[in-house]
Design an enzyme around this catalytic site. Structure first.
Site, PDB file in Angstrom:
ATOM      1  N   HIS A   1     -62.213 -12.374   1.901  1.00  0.00           N
ATOM      2  CA  HIS A   1     -62.310 -11.903   3.292  1.00  0.00           C
ATOM      3  C   HIS A   1     -61.959 -10.433   3.452  1.00  0.00           C
ATOM      4  O   HIS A   1     -62.329  -9.824   4.453  1.00  0.00           O
ATOM      5  CB  HIS A   1     -61.449 -12.785   4.200  1.00  0.00           C
TER       6      HIS A   1
ATOM      7  N   ALA B   1     -67.910 -20.165   0.071  1.00  0.00           N
ATOM      8  CA  ALA B   1     -68.642 -21.039   0.995  1.00  0.00           C
ATOM      9  C   ALA B   1     -68.842 -20.390   2.365  1.00  0.00           C
ATOM     10  O   ALA B   1     -67.943 -19.743   2.895  1.00  0.00           O
ATOM     11  CB  ALA B   1     -67.867 -22.344   1.171  1.00  0.00           C
TER      12      ALA B   1
ATOM     13  N   HIS C   1     -68.915 -25.908  11.177  1.00  0.00           N
ATOM     14  CA  HIS C   1     -69.614 -24.721  11.695  1.00  0.00           C
ATOM     15  C   HIS C   1     -71.036 -25.098  12.111  1.00  0.00           C
ATOM     16  O   HIS C   1     -71.523 -24.699  13.170  1.00  0.00           O
ATOM     17  CB  HIS C   1     -69.708 -23.643  10.617  1.00  0.00           C
TER      18      HIS C   1
HETATM   19  O1  X8Z Z   1     -63.305 -18.982   3.882  1.00  0.00           O
HETATM   20  C1  X8Z Z   1     -63.114 -20.145   4.194  1.00  0.00           C
HETATM   21  C2  X8Z Z   1     -64.296 -21.079   4.394  1.00  0.00           C
HETATM   22  C3  X8Z Z   1     -65.498 -20.387   4.908  1.00  0.00           C
HETATM   23  S1  X8Z Z   1     -65.356 -19.917   6.576  1.00  0.00           S
HETATM   24  C4  X8Z Z   1     -64.644 -21.715   3.080  1.00  0.00           C
HETATM   25  N1  X8Z Z   1     -61.859 -20.607   4.303  1.00  0.00           N
HETATM   26  C5  X8Z Z   1     -60.688 -19.768   4.097  1.00  0.00           C
HETATM   27  C6  X8Z Z   1     -60.539 -19.324   2.648  1.00  0.00           C
HETATM   28  O2  X8Z Z   1     -61.228 -19.863   1.778  1.00  0.00           O
HETATM   29  O3  X8Z Z   1     -59.699 -18.455   2.378  1.00  0.00           O
HETATM   30  C7  X8Z Z   1     -61.503 -21.963   4.692  1.00  0.00           C
HETATM   31  C8  X8Z Z   1     -60.020 -21.972   4.817  1.00  0.00           C
HETATM   32  C9  X8Z Z   1     -59.515 -20.611   4.483  1.00  0.00           C
HETATM   33 ZN    ZN Z   2     -65.196 -21.488   7.894  1.00  0.00          ZN
END
Ligand code: X8Z
Ligand code: ZN
Length: 603
Positions: A504, A347, A380
């Site tokens: 990430h 997402a 966001h």
């Molecule tokens: O990556 C995200 C969001 C998009 S900024 C869905 N999150 C982190 C993850 O999924 O690891 C939200 C909380 C942690």
């Molecule tokens: Zn986010």
């Protein structure tokens, strides 16, 4: 903007920056003047606004339609953006000593929190590797029978196995299957780290990790110390939860799977990264009548689809007095996974033109988790909309942790009462069931803390050269054992790259932001509840329909990056430091309960 770094925000914004103008600035002779600096900033910003969306659009098309061509186009657009950004960052230094206004000084500083790759080949490599890893993650699949498409499972399908299965062998296979997909881009990642560091060093940072830690209106060492301070504040709460969950997992799977001491195998937490444990709720919920906050069945029964779920979430924001989303949001967003092509499902929220062209990209399923993720993404989007009147360099969060905290703050107001009001749960659990409600939240939020902390502990070491590619997995699992108390379900694979199996890392998105956001959202929730005149237990507060809280929130959102983040925090809460006491207060009844249970079960 897709929330990468503020740098990436600026990079994308300066995409296709006009080269002749840069050459002109570079050729300036003699001492710089205030007037020249002001013109430099003004020209830069005017062009940012006009030309900035090219890289965004290329990235959007790539991530919603992965092909070799869209990959190349996205990489090229990014390469040009990075080139321009780097040049501007270097030129900005010329004006550092001038007596500029506070606002312009801040703009100059923001411009220099960026990497600069002067060498053409480095820039090309950087952009290509980045696009390639992002796409590889998006397309990743585990095939039970290699080469036989019909046996392949994508990340969403593997995650669903972990969420629902109670069969350790099946969960282990799904876990290992996904983690092996990242090996294919381990070498690319190692190369990427080297090039990225070159870019950080050109700008005078020790390495890319130091550059990341420099984005919080304080020296990089102070930021590292600040995150450690916050971790120490919340660690006892995590330890209590971990101990209790161990006992419950042991009752479910036996001592062969779950040891009495030491780390617990990572495939048993209902989540690919053991970062959110909410799928364990049926196993760990308090005995007796316990709250059931799972809305998946109701969403399906009532045919509340992805769009309707998004509209419901929008309804929360408008109830606070915020504007309705533009029609183009629904026309251009990707809410569900397309059947006919590869996409990046992770997402994200996009501010394509710095104005009203905002979108989210998700592969929404009718689950409680995705309902909450929609609130996160719209946070966001509402931030983007709120600061759109700011000048281009200030169109960003107070810091990246704020950007991540907005939607989650709103989601803390998605209480059982609120879900009941929407017709998503049948009964509102009474106060005697608060421990269950808190447990559900703790499985999302408290369980997440050490993971959110350690991802960048690992990356900081990698960028600093303290961890070399041969030791990626070793260092990763040392941290996961130390902070999360989880272990790999099997010995490390040859040439494994388990960190890369997290979005990430593959997309090089910093992660400390989520650690900050987890703590900050409770602080904001406490402040907004106070503003709404609420004085009961924090977990029962919802700011739904409260215009006073909405107004305070909106005023902070409108500030964007224009002021140091502690001023944004002060505007809402009167507080100037991050502080985990709001989170600790919120979970205090659960902590007492967990400690009593742990004591009783240890007997
Ligand atoms: O990556 C995200 C969001 C998009 S900024 C869905 N999150 C982190 C993850 O999924 O690891 C939200 C909380 C942690
Ligand atoms: Zn986010």
């Amino acid at each position: 903007m897709f929330y990468q770094t503020k740098i990436a925000a600026a990079v994308a914004a300066i995409a296709m920056f006009n080269m002749p103008m840069l050459a002109e600035a570079a050729n300036k002779k003699g001492p710089p003047t205030v007037a020249e600096a002001e013109k430099f900033l003004k020209d830069a910003e005017a062009r940012l606004e006009k030309l900035g969306n090219t890289a965004q659009r290329a990235a959007w098309v790539y991530e919603t339609h992965i092909t070799d061509d869209t990959e190349t186009i996205a990489a090229q657009a990014n390469e040009q953006a990075i080139g321009a950004m780097g040049e501007i960052a270097l030129q900005a230094r010329r004006y550092n000593k001038l007596p500029l206004s506070a606002e312009n000084k801040r703009k100059l500083k923001l411009l220099q929190l960026s990497l600069s790759l002067s060498n053409d080949k480095d820039r090309e490599d950087y952009a290509k590797l980045s696009a390639q890893m992002n796409g590889a993650y998006g397309k990743g699949k585990y095939c039970k029978t290699p080469g036989d498409e019909s046996t392949c499972l994508n990340l969403g399908q593997l995650e669903a196995i972990l969420a629902k299965s109670r069969n350790p062998a099946e969960m282990k296979e799904a876990w290992l299957g996904w983690h092996q997909t990242a090996s294919s881009y381990k070498d690319s990642y190692a190369q990427y780290v080297d090039v990225s560091n070159k870019g950080a060093r050109e700008m005078g940072f020790a390495d890319t990790g130091a550059l990341w830690r420099s984005q919080y209106d304080m020296p990089p060492e102070a930021f590292a110390a600040e995150t450690e301070r916050l971790w120490q504040q919340v660690k006892p709460l995590y330890d209590s939860l971990h101990q209790y969950v161990r006992l419950k997992l042991q009752q479910t799977y036996g001592k062969d799977e779950v040891p009495d001491n030491g780390p617990i195998p990572a495939h048993l937490f209902g989540n690919m990264w053991s970062q959110g444990w909410e799928n364990l709720y049926p196993i760990v919920k308090p005995q007796g009548p316990a709250a059931n906050l799972d809305i998946a069945e109701t969403l399906k029964q009532k045919n509340i689809d992805a769009k309707a779920m998004t509209k419901m979430s929008e309804g929360f924001y408008t109830s606070l007095g915020m504007e309705a989303l533009p029609a183009s949001f629904y026309e251009r967003s990707q809410l569900t996974k397309p059947r006919d092509r590869e996409v990046v499902c992770h997402a994200s929220a996009w501010d394509v033109d710095g104005d009203k062209d905002v979108r989210i990209k998700m592969c929404i399923n009718q689950t409680t988790e995705d309902f909450l993720v929609i609130h996160h993404e719209l946070g966001h989007i509402y931030y983007d909309l709120a600061y759109r009147k700011q000048s281009p360099l200030f169109k960003g969060g107070a810091n990246d942790g704020f950007h991540e905290a907005i939607g989650d703050t709103v989601a803390l107001s998605v209480t059982p009462e609120y879900l009941h009001k929407l017709g998503l749960i049948k009964e509102v659990p009474d106060a005697s069931q608060d421990v269950g409600v808190l447990m559900d939240r703790a499985l999302q939020k408290v369980a997440f803390l050490p993971f959110a902390y350690l991802v960048d502990q690992w990356r900081w070491k990698v960028y600093a050269g303290q961890v070399k590619p041969a030791d990626y997995d070793k260092a990763w699992w040392e941290l996961r054992e130390k902070y999360q108390g989880v272990k790999r379900p099997a010995p490390s694979a040859a040439n494994g790259f388990d960190a890369g199996a997290k979005y990430h890392v593959a997309s090089d998105t910093p992660y400390a932001r989520y650690f900050l956001a987890t703590i900050l959202q409770f602080q904001l929730h406490r402040a907004l509840c106070r503003e709404a005149g609420y004085s009961g237990p924090l977990n029962r507060c919802s700011i739904y329909e409260n215009k006073a809280a909405g107004k305070k929130f909106q005023a902070m959102l409108e500030m964007g990056t224009s002021r140091p983040w502690n001023e944004a925090l002060k505007a809402v809460s009167g507080e100037e430091k991050l502080d985990a006491t709001a989170m600790l207060d919120y979970f205090a009844p659960l902590k007492t309960w967990l400690d009593a249970q742990n004591k009783a079960m240890a007997k």
